[in-house]
Design a protein around this motif. Structure first.
Motif, PDB file in Angstrom:
ATOM      1  N   PHE A   1      -3.615  -3.820   6.041  1.00 51.27           N
ATOM      2  CA  PHE A   1      -4.210  -2.492   5.925  1.00 51.27           C
ATOM      3  C   PHE A   1      -4.361  -1.832   7.287  1.00 51.27           C
ATOM      4  CE2 PHE A   1      -5.815  -0.646   2.018  1.00 51.27           C
ATOM      5  CZ  PHE A   1      -5.507  -1.615   1.086  1.00 51.27           C
ATOM      6  N   SER A   2      -4.709  -2.626   8.286  1.00 52.08           N
ATOM      7  CA  SER A   2      -4.966  -2.076   9.616  1.00 52.08           C
ATOM      8  C   SER A   2      -3.736  -2.133  10.509  1.00 52.08           C
ATOM      9  CB  SER A   2      -6.129  -2.829  10.281  1.00 52.08           C
ATOM     10  OG  SER A   2      -5.841  -4.210  10.353  1.00 52.08           O
ATOM     11  N   ALA A   3      -2.581  -2.564   9.941  1.00 56.48           N
ATOM     12  CA  ALA A   3      -1.342  -2.698  10.713  1.00 56.48           C
ATOM     13  C   ALA A   3      -1.561  -3.564  11.948  1.00 56.48           C
ATOM     14  CB  ALA A   3      -0.811  -1.321  11.111  1.00 56.48           C
TER      15      ALA A   3
ATOM     16  N   THR B   1      -7.390  10.783   2.004  1.00 50.60           N
ATOM     17  CA  THR B   1      -7.224  10.737   0.550  1.00 50.60           C
ATOM     18  C   THR B   1      -6.171   9.707   0.151  1.00 50.60           C
ATOM     19  OG1 THR B   1      -7.810  13.072   0.382  1.00 50.60           O
ATOM     20  CG2 THR B   1      -6.658  12.099  -1.499  1.00 50.60           C
ATOM     21  N   GLY B   2      -5.050   9.668   0.886  1.00 56.44           N
ATOM     22  CA  GLY B   2      -4.001   8.694   0.602  1.00 56.44           C
ATOM     23  C   GLY B   2      -4.473   7.271   0.789  1.00 56.44           C
ATOM     24  N   THR B   3      -5.276   7.045   1.822  1.00 55.08           N
ATOM     25  CA  THR B   3      -5.791   5.699   2.076  1.00 55.08           C
ATOM     26  C   THR B   3      -6.737   5.252   0.969  1.00 55.08           C
ATOM     27  OG1 THR B   3      -5.618   6.060   4.467  1.00 55.08           O
ATOM     28  CG2 THR B   3      -7.010   4.242   3.742  1.00 55.08           C
ATOM     29  N   GLN B   4      -7.550   6.181   0.456  1.00 56.04           N
ATOM     30  CA  GLN B   4      -8.443   5.850  -0.665  1.00 56.04           C
ATOM     31  C   GLN B   4      -7.643   5.441  -1.897  1.00 56.04           C
ATOM     32  OE1 GLN B   4     -10.715   9.477  -0.960  1.00 56.04           O
ATOM     33  NE2 GLN B   4     -12.381   8.698   0.323  1.00 56.04           N
ATOM     34  N   SER B   5      -6.597   6.203  -2.209  1.00 57.71           N
ATOM     35  CA  SER B   5      -5.756   5.862  -3.360  1.00 57.71           C
ATOM     36  C   SER B   5      -5.017   4.552  -3.134  1.00 57.71           C
ATOM     37  CB  SER B   5      -4.747   6.989  -3.621  1.00 57.71           C
ATOM     38  OG  SER B   5      -5.401   8.179  -3.989  1.00 57.71           O
ATOM     39  N   LEU B   6      -4.623   4.318  -1.895  1.00 55.37           N
ATOM     40  CA  LEU B   6      -3.967   3.054  -1.549  1.00 55.37           C
ATOM     41  C   LEU B   6      -4.882   1.874  -1.841  1.00 55.37           C
ATOM     42  CD1 LEU B   6      -1.799   1.301  -0.061  1.00 55.37           C
ATOM     43  CD2 LEU B   6      -3.030   1.826   2.053  1.00 55.37           C
ATOM     44  N   ALA B   7      -6.162   2.002  -1.462  1.00 48.62           N
ATOM     45  CA  ALA B   7      -7.121   0.920  -1.694  1.00 48.62           C
ATOM     46  C   ALA B   7      -7.278   0.645  -3.191  1.00 48.62           C
ATOM     47  CB  ALA B   7      -8.471   1.279  -1.082  1.00 48.62           C
TER      48      ALA B   7
ATOM     49  N   GLY C   1      -0.366   7.544  -2.165  1.00 43.89           N
ATOM     50  CA  GLY C   1      -1.194   6.362  -1.909  1.00 43.89           C
ATOM     51  C   GLY C   1      -1.210   5.399  -3.069  1.00 43.89           C
ATOM     52  N   ALA C   2      -1.079   5.911  -4.302  1.00 42.35           N
ATOM     53  CA  ALA C   2      -1.128   5.049  -5.488  1.00 42.35           C
ATOM     54  C   ALA C   2       0.229   4.461  -5.839  1.00 42.35           C
ATOM     55  CB  ALA C   2      -1.673   5.840  -6.682  1.00 42.35           C
ATOM     56  N   THR C   3       1.310   5.211  -5.581  1.00 43.56           N
ATOM     57  CA  THR C   3       2.640   4.766  -6.031  1.00 43.56           C
ATOM     58  C   THR C   3       3.368   3.876  -5.026  1.00 43.56           C
ATOM     59  OG1 THR C   3       3.583   6.850  -5.213  1.00 43.56           O
ATOM     60  CG2 THR C   3       3.004   6.736  -7.549  1.00 43.56           C
ATOM     61  N   VAL C   4       3.187   4.131  -3.731  1.00 43.36           N
ATOM     62  CA  VAL C   4       3.924   3.347  -2.731  1.00 43.36           C
ATOM     63  C   VAL C   4       3.659   1.846  -2.857  1.00 43.36           C
ATOM     64  CG1 VAL C   4       4.158   2.877  -0.256  1.00 43.36           C
ATOM     65  CG2 VAL C   4       4.233   5.222  -1.097  1.00 43.36           C
TER      66      VAL C   4
ATOM     67  N   PRO D   1      -2.526   2.816   8.128  1.00 44.23           N
ATOM     68  CA  PRO D   1      -1.829   3.613   9.143  1.00 44.23           C
ATOM     69  C   PRO D   1      -0.482   4.140   8.678  1.00 44.23           C
ATOM     70  CG  PRO D   1      -2.803   1.690  10.146  1.00 44.23           C
ATOM     71  CD  PRO D   1      -2.978   1.529   8.659  1.00 44.23           C
ATOM     72  N   PHE D   2       0.284   3.347   7.914  1.00 40.66           N
ATOM     73  CA  PHE D   2       1.588   3.805   7.443  1.00 40.66           C
ATOM     74  C   PHE D   2       1.435   4.927   6.421  1.00 40.66           C
ATOM     75  CE2 PHE D   2       2.981  -0.289   9.145  1.00 40.66           C
ATOM     76  CZ  PHE D   2       4.134   0.103   9.819  1.00 40.66           C
ATOM     77  N   ILE D   3       0.525   4.725   5.457  1.00 31.95           N
ATOM     78  CA  ILE D   3       0.289   5.764   4.463  1.00 31.95           C
ATOM     79  C   ILE D   3      -0.225   7.033   5.132  1.00 31.95           C
ATOM     80  CG2 ILE D   3      -1.268   6.427   2.588  1.00 31.95           C
ATOM     81  CD1 ILE D   3       0.992   4.812   1.561  1.00 31.95           C
ATOM     82  N   THR D   4      -1.138   6.890   6.083  1.00 26.46           N
ATOM     83  CA  THR D   4      -1.698   8.049   6.782  1.00 26.46           C
ATOM     84  C   THR D   4      -0.612   8.817   7.518  1.00 26.46           C
ATOM     85  OG1 THR D   4      -3.823   6.922   7.066  1.00 26.46           O
ATOM     86  CG2 THR D   4      -3.372   8.791   8.504  1.00 26.46           C
ATOM     87  N   THR D   5       0.254   8.101   8.237  1.00 27.39           N
ATOM     88  CA  THR D   5       1.323   8.753   8.996  1.00 27.39           C
ATOM     89  C   THR D   5       2.304   9.449   8.067  1.00 27.39           C
ATOM     90  OG1 THR D   5       1.129   7.004  10.663  1.00 27.39           O
ATOM     91  CG2 THR D   5       3.093   8.385  10.756  1.00 27.39           C
TER      92      THR D   5
END
Length: 455
Positions: free
Chosen positions: A268-270, A333-339, A410-413, A430-434
Motif C-alpha cells: 500500500f505504501s510502495a 477518493t481512489g485510495t479509499q476505494s482501493l482499501a 480504485g475499486a476495479t484495478v 501511491p500508484f492509484i493516487t498517481t
C-alpha cells in the motif's frame, strides 16, 4: 491501575532475577524464572544485558530454553544461536516443535542447517526436513507434525490413557484426528466429546466424519481465512489423496495474518520490505528507491499533460491554483476505494456479495461525494472569485467527474490485478493516487479548454 501493578510486579521479578544471575544463585533463579509465563520469560531475556543472557543459558537446560527460544523474534534467535554451543543447540532443536525448527533452519546457511539436521534425532530431523520441503507460504510450510492421531477401534478410556502420555508433546489436544489404515483422515473427535463419552464407547461412535481440512499446497492466507471463518482452534492438513500429514493451529494463523498484513501495508505504501524498523538507513533507502523512481516516471506523465494544455493555462493562470485540490481529492477518493476492494478480496466478501455489487457501490459513493464536493466548492469559488460562475462550474464539475472516475479506478484495478493471480495490494496507494492524478488533470483541462471562451 491493574496495569501499573502488573508492570511493578514484573519489574520486581526482573530485578530479583538479575540479582540471582549476577550472584550466580542457580536455585533462586530457576525457582523464580521458571514460574514466569513464557511470554514474560522472553521479554525479560530480551531486556537483560548480553552477559546475563549467557548466564541464563548456563542455568537452563536445552529443553527449558527451547520454549524461550521459540518466542524470540528471528533476528534475536540468530544472535542467540551464534552464542550457543553446537551440542546445546542440537539438544534444544530436538525438543522444539518441528515447524519452529524448520522456520529457523530455513534462515541460516544451508551447510549449517544440514549439519544440524544430521546431528538431531532421526525421527525429529525427518519431520523438520519434510516441512522444509514445502514451498514457502503454503499450508505444508506452516503446519506442525506434533498432534494426536487416533484409530477408529480405540475406546474413550484408551484414548484418555494415551493422552496422558502423548499430550505434553502435542501442539494441541482440543481436536483429535482419526485416521484409517491408509493414514487417511477419517474423522475428528473434540476433547469435550471425548470427556463426556462413556469409557467403553469407541472412537468410531464418538467422532464426526464431517471434517474441514486444507490441502498441503494451499496458500497460507486462504488457510487463515478458513480458520477465521469457522472459528477453529486447529485445522488438519492433508495430501491430495487425503492422507493426514499435519495440523495448523490458530497461533500459527495469527503469525500468518500479521505477516500478510505487514506485506499488504508495504504494498500500500510502495515500500515493500522497507517498513522493518530494524533495517539500516542504507538498506531502507535501497528498498524504497525503485518504487520512488517508478512513481517519478509516472509524475513525468503528469508534467507532460500540463504541457499539452499550456495554452489554456497561459490564458487563465488562475486554473493552476485549483490543480492540487482536484488531484489531491481524487487521489484520496481512489485510495479509499482501493482499501475497500483489497479488503474485500482479502476477506473473501467479494465471493459472497459479488464483484460488480462492490464496484457499483463505489461508483455510487464516488458520484455522491462528487456532487457534495462540487456544490460546496462552486459556492466557495463563486463567493470569493468575483462571482465567476464559469470558473466555479469548471472546477466544481471537474472535481465531480474526477471523484466519480477515481472511485471506480480504485475499486476495479485491484480486482483486475487479482484476476492475474497477483497480490491486489500491489495496486498500492501511491500508484492509484498517481494514476488518478493523471486522469483528473485530463478531465480538468479538457473541461476548461472546452469552456475557455466563456472565462
Amino acid at each position: 491501575m491493574d496495569k501499573l501493578k502488573t508492570d511493578r510486579k514484573r519489574n520486581e521479578y526482573k530485578k530479583q532475577i538479575v540479582d540471582y544471575l549476577v550472584s550466580r544463585n542457580l536455585r533462586g533463579f530457576r525457582e523464580t524464572f521458571l514460574e514466569l509465563h513464557p511470554t514474560d520469560q522472553v521479554e525479560l531475556f530480551h531486556e537483560i544485558e548480553r552477559s546475563l543472557q549467557k548466564q541464563v543459558l548456563l542455568f537452563l537446560s536445552p529443553a527449558e530454553f527451547a520454549d524461550l527460544f521459540e518466542g524470540l523474534e528471528l533476528e534475536d534467535q540468530l544472535t542467540v544461536f551464534e552464542g550457543l554451543s553446537y551440542q546445546y543447540a542440537v539438544s534444544m532443536f530436538n525438543t522444539m516443535s518441528a515447524d519452529d525448527v524448520a522456520d529457523f533452519l530455513a534462515e541460516i546457511d544451508t551447510d549449517r542447517s544440514q549439519d544440524i539436521l544430521s546431528s538431531m534425532d532421526l525421527e525429529e530431523a525427518k519431520r523438520v526436513e519434510e516441512l522444509m520441503a514445502y514451498a514457502p507460504k503454503t499450508a505444508g510450510a506452516i503446519m506442525t507434525k506434533e498432534f494426536v492421531r487416533l484409530s477408529v477401534e480405540s475406546t474413550a478410556k484408551d484414548v484418555i490413557a494415551e493422552l496422558r502420555e502423548t499430550a505434553p508433546d502435542a501442539e494441541t489436544i482440543y481436536y483429535l484426528y482419526v485416521i484409517d489404515q491408509q493414514q487417511r483422515l477419517a474423522g475428528v473427535v473434540s476433547l469435550r466429546d471425548l470427556i463426556i463419552s462413556t469409557p467403553e464407547m469407541t472412537v468410531e461412535d464418538i467422532m464426526s466424519t464431517q471434517v474441514v481440512s486444507v490441502n498441503e499446497d494451499e496458500d497460507q492466507e486462504d488457510v487463515a481465512r478458513l480458520i477465521k471463518e469457522y472459528d477453529f482452534l486447529a485445522v488438519p492438513v492433508v495430501t491430495p489423496d487425503k492422507r493426514l500429514v499435519g495440523i495448523i493451529t490458530v497461533d500459527d494463523v495469527i503469525d500468518v495474518l500479521e505477516e500478510e498484513t505487514t506485506e499488504d501495508f508495504d504494498e500500500f505504501s510502495a515500500s515493500r520490505g522497507a517498513t522493518d524498523l530494524s533495517l539500516t538507513a542504507y538498506t531502507a533507502a535501497k528498498k524504497r528507491a525503485p518504487w520512488l523512481i517508478i512513481l517519478m516516471f509516472f509524475g513525468l506523465v503528469t508534467a507532460n499533460i500540463i504541457g499539452i494544455f499550456e495554452n489554456t493555462l497561459e490564458q487563465v493562470v488562475l486554473l493552476a491554483a485549483f490543480m492540487p485540490l482536484i488531484m489531491g481529492t481524487a487521489g484520496n477518493t481512489g485510495t479509499q476505494s482501493l482499501a475497500v476492494a483489497v479488503r474485500g478480496l482479502a476477506t473473501g466478501s467479494f465471493e459472497r456479495g459479488g464483484v460488480w455489487k462492490t464496484v457499483k457501490r463505489e461508483l455510487g459513493t464516488g458520484v455522491m461525494l462528487g456532487v457534495i464536493c462540487m456544490l460546496v466548492l462552486m459556492a466557495i469559488i463563486y463567493t470569493f472569485y468575483d462571482n465567476d460562475f464559469t470558473l466555479a462550474f469548471i472546477v466544481g464539475f471537474s472535481l465531480f467527474a474526477a471523484l466519480s472516475v477515481a472511485a471506480v479506478i480504485g475499486a476495479t484495478v485491484p480486482i483486475i490485478i487479482n484476476k492475474f493471480k497477483i497480490d491486489p495490494a500491489v495496486a498500492s496507494g501511491p500508484f492509484i493516487t498517481t494514476f488518478n492524478d493523471i486522469i483528473s488533470l485530463m478531465i480538468y483541462f479538457s473541461i476548461a479548454t472546452s469552456l475557455l471562451d466563456r472565462l
